[in-house]
Design a protein around this motif. Sequence first.
Motif, PDB file in Angstrom:
ATOM      1  N   GLN A 147       0.823  -1.215   0.000  1.00 33.34           N
ATOM      2  CA  GLN A 147       0.000   0.000   0.000  1.00 33.34           C
ATOM      3  C   GLN A 147       0.852   1.259   0.000  1.00 33.34           C
ATOM      4  O   GLN A 147       0.543   2.227  -0.711  1.00 33.34           O
ATOM      5  CB  GLN A 147      -0.929  -0.013   1.222  1.00 33.34           C
ATOM      6  N   ILE A 148       1.933   1.267   0.758  1.00 35.48           N
ATOM      7  CA  ILE A 148       2.770   2.466   0.798  1.00 35.48           C
ATOM      8  C   ILE A 148       3.472   2.689  -0.539  1.00 35.48           C
ATOM      9  O   ILE A 148       3.670   3.830  -0.973  1.00 35.48           O
ATOM     10  CB  ILE A 148       3.780   2.390   1.966  1.00 35.48           C
ATOM     11  N   GLN A 149       3.819   1.592  -1.236  1.00 38.46           N
ATOM     12  CA  GLN A 149       4.411   1.736  -2.564  1.00 38.46           C
ATOM     13  C   GLN A 149       3.393   2.272  -3.564  1.00 38.46           C
ATOM     14  O   GLN A 149       3.740   3.034  -4.472  1.00 38.46           O
ATOM     15  CB  GLN A 149       4.989   0.393  -3.034  1.00 38.46           C
ATOM     16  N   LYS A 150       2.129   1.891  -3.406  1.00 37.01           N
ATOM     17  CA  LYS A 150       1.083   2.441  -4.266  1.00 37.01           C
ATOM     18  C   LYS A 150       0.925   3.941  -4.040  1.00 37.01           C
ATOM     19  O   LYS A 150       0.753   4.720  -4.986  1.00 37.01           O
ATOM     20  CB  LYS A 150      -0.251   1.736  -3.995  1.00 37.01           C
ATOM     21  N   VAL A 151       0.988   4.354  -2.777  1.00 41.34           N
ATOM     22  CA  VAL A 151       0.906   5.789  -2.462  1.00 41.34           C
ATOM     23  C   VAL A 151       2.099   6.526  -3.047  1.00 41.34           C
ATOM     24  O   VAL A 151       1.956   7.629  -3.610  1.00 41.34           O
ATOM     25  CB  VAL A 151       0.822   5.993  -0.938  1.00 41.34           C
ATOM     26  N   PHE A 152       3.293   5.929  -2.937  1.00 42.46           N
ATOM     27  CA  PHE A 152       4.485   6.540  -3.515  1.00 42.46           C
ATOM     28  C   PHE A 152       4.324   6.724  -5.023  1.00 42.46           C
ATOM     29  O   PHE A 152       4.614   7.793  -5.577  1.00 42.46           O
ATOM     30  CB  PHE A 152       5.718   5.688  -3.228  1.00 42.46           C
ATOM     31  N   THR A 153       3.865   5.685  -5.694  1.00 40.60           N
ATOM     32  CA  THR A 153       3.698   5.746  -7.146  1.00 40.60           C
ATOM     33  C   THR A 153       2.660   6.786  -7.537  1.00 40.60           C
ATOM     34  O   THR A 153       2.820   7.496  -8.538  1.00 40.60           O
ATOM     35  CB  THR A 153       3.283   4.366  -7.686  1.00 40.60           C
ATOM     36  N   LYS A 154       1.616   6.908  -6.754  1.00 42.18           N
ATOM     37  CA  LYS A 154       0.562   7.885  -7.041  1.00 42.18           C
ATOM     38  C   LYS A 154       1.105   9.305  -7.029  1.00 42.18           C
ATOM     39  O   LYS A 154       0.675  10.161  -7.818  1.00 42.18           O
ATOM     40  CB  LYS A 154      -0.562   7.735  -6.008  1.00 42.18           C
ATOM     41  N   HIS A 155       2.069   9.569  -6.179  1.00 44.59           N
ATOM     42  CA  HIS A 155       2.637  10.916  -6.054  1.00 44.59           C
ATOM     43  C   HIS A 155       3.971  11.058  -6.795  1.00 44.59           C
ATOM     44  O   HIS A 155       4.713  12.022  -6.548  1.00 44.59           O
ATOM     45  CB  HIS A 155       2.815  11.265  -4.578  1.00 44.59           C
ATOM     46  N   GLY A 156       4.270  10.139  -7.691  1.00 43.83           N
ATOM     47  CA  GLY A 156       5.463  10.266  -8.528  1.00 43.83           C
ATOM     48  C   GLY A 156       6.742   9.777  -7.905  1.00 43.83           C
ATOM     49  O   GLY A 156       7.833  10.085  -8.410  1.00 43.83           O
ATOM     50  N   LEU A 157       6.643   9.010  -6.815  1.00 41.05           N
ATOM     51  CA  LEU A 157       7.834   8.495  -6.143  1.00 41.05           C
ATOM     52  C   LEU A 157       8.035   7.038  -6.556  1.00 41.05           C
ATOM     53  O   LEU A 157       7.194   6.181  -6.296  1.00 41.05           O
ATOM     54  CB  LEU A 157       7.658   8.601  -4.630  1.00 41.05           C
ATOM     55  N   VAL A 158       9.148   6.760  -7.236  1.00 41.52           N
ATOM     56  CA  VAL A 158       9.396   5.439  -7.819  1.00 41.52           C
ATOM     57  C   VAL A 158      10.661   4.839  -7.201  1.00 41.52           C
ATOM     58  O   VAL A 158      11.667   5.530  -7.015  1.00 41.52           O
ATOM     59  CB  VAL A 158       9.556   5.537  -9.356  1.00 41.52           C
ATOM     60  N   LYS A 159      10.576   3.539  -6.911  1.00 37.13           N
ATOM     61  CA  LYS A 159      11.711   2.845  -6.301  1.00 37.13           C
ATOM     62  C   LYS A 159      12.771   2.523  -7.348  1.00 37.13           C
ATOM     63  O   LYS A 159      12.464   2.200  -8.498  1.00 37.13           O
ATOM     64  CB  LYS A 159      11.233   1.550  -5.630  1.00 37.13           C
ATOM     65  N   LEU A 160      14.028   2.590  -6.936  1.00 37.66           N
ATOM     66  CA  LEU A 160      15.164   2.224  -7.783  1.00 37.66           C
ATOM     67  C   LEU A 160      15.839   0.986  -7.190  1.00 37.66           C
ATOM     68  O   LEU A 160      16.426   1.058  -6.111  1.00 37.66           O
ATOM     69  CB  LEU A 160      16.172   3.378  -7.873  1.00 37.66           C
ATOM     70  N   ASN A 161      15.723  -0.118  -7.899  1.00 42.61           N
ATOM     71  CA  ASN A 161      16.413  -1.349  -7.505  1.00 42.61           C
ATOM     72  C   ASN A 161      17.221  -1.815  -8.714  1.00 42.61           C
ATOM     73  O   ASN A 161      16.779  -2.656  -9.500  1.00 42.61           O
ATOM     74  CB  ASN A 161      15.408  -2.412  -7.074  1.00 42.61           C
TER      75      ASN A 161
END
Length: 214
Positions: A147-161
């Motif tokens: 859920q927190i990753q969905k919130v991040f994606t909604k606001h333009g925050l993308v994970k880098l792995n």
Amino acid sequence: MASWCVRAVRQSYSVLASPALTRAPPRLLCTATQQKNGPGSVEEAEKTEQSTADNVLTEEKGQLEEQLKEMTDKYKRALADTENLRTRSQRMVEDAKLYGIQSFCKDLLEVADILEKATESVPKEEVTSQNPHLKNLYDGLVMTEVQIQKVFTKHGLVKLNPEGQKFNPYEHEALFQAPVEGKEPGTVAVVTKVGYKLHGRTLRPALVGVAKAS
């Protein structure tokens, strides 16, 4: 007595007939002078006056054209400066809308990191129906992380792995280099901490180990 009267009349007539009293008017003298000099002198004087007037007009025209050119150049520069200022202001407003939450996002990243470590620390072999308490805890952690990753994606925050990707100094921070079997030199072999990008801008670089030639 008669002879005296005759002499007085003659003297008065001589005074009236003197050149000082019979002098021609200035206009007549000027006309006479022009007639004496001839029509060619008048035409030359008029031509000289016309040439002088033309030169004055030409000089004034040049000055006015130069002033017009200078004012036009100043106007164009002022217009360009105004347009640049408007563009910069608009870009600043847009950046403020996009990146105004980056400080808040950085604080949330620490929470996401703790949540991820907590999920990874749960022994997967023990997450079974025989251990319902641990299973419920693990499922709750996973759902919260998703859920927190969905919130991040909604606001333009993308994970880098970036494991296995080419090392990028703008997105990755190399902690060490070591020869790794099966990894091409210059690629990311190990990711010790994931990174994040906010609307295409690196918010936090990923901490990685880079493979090098043996």
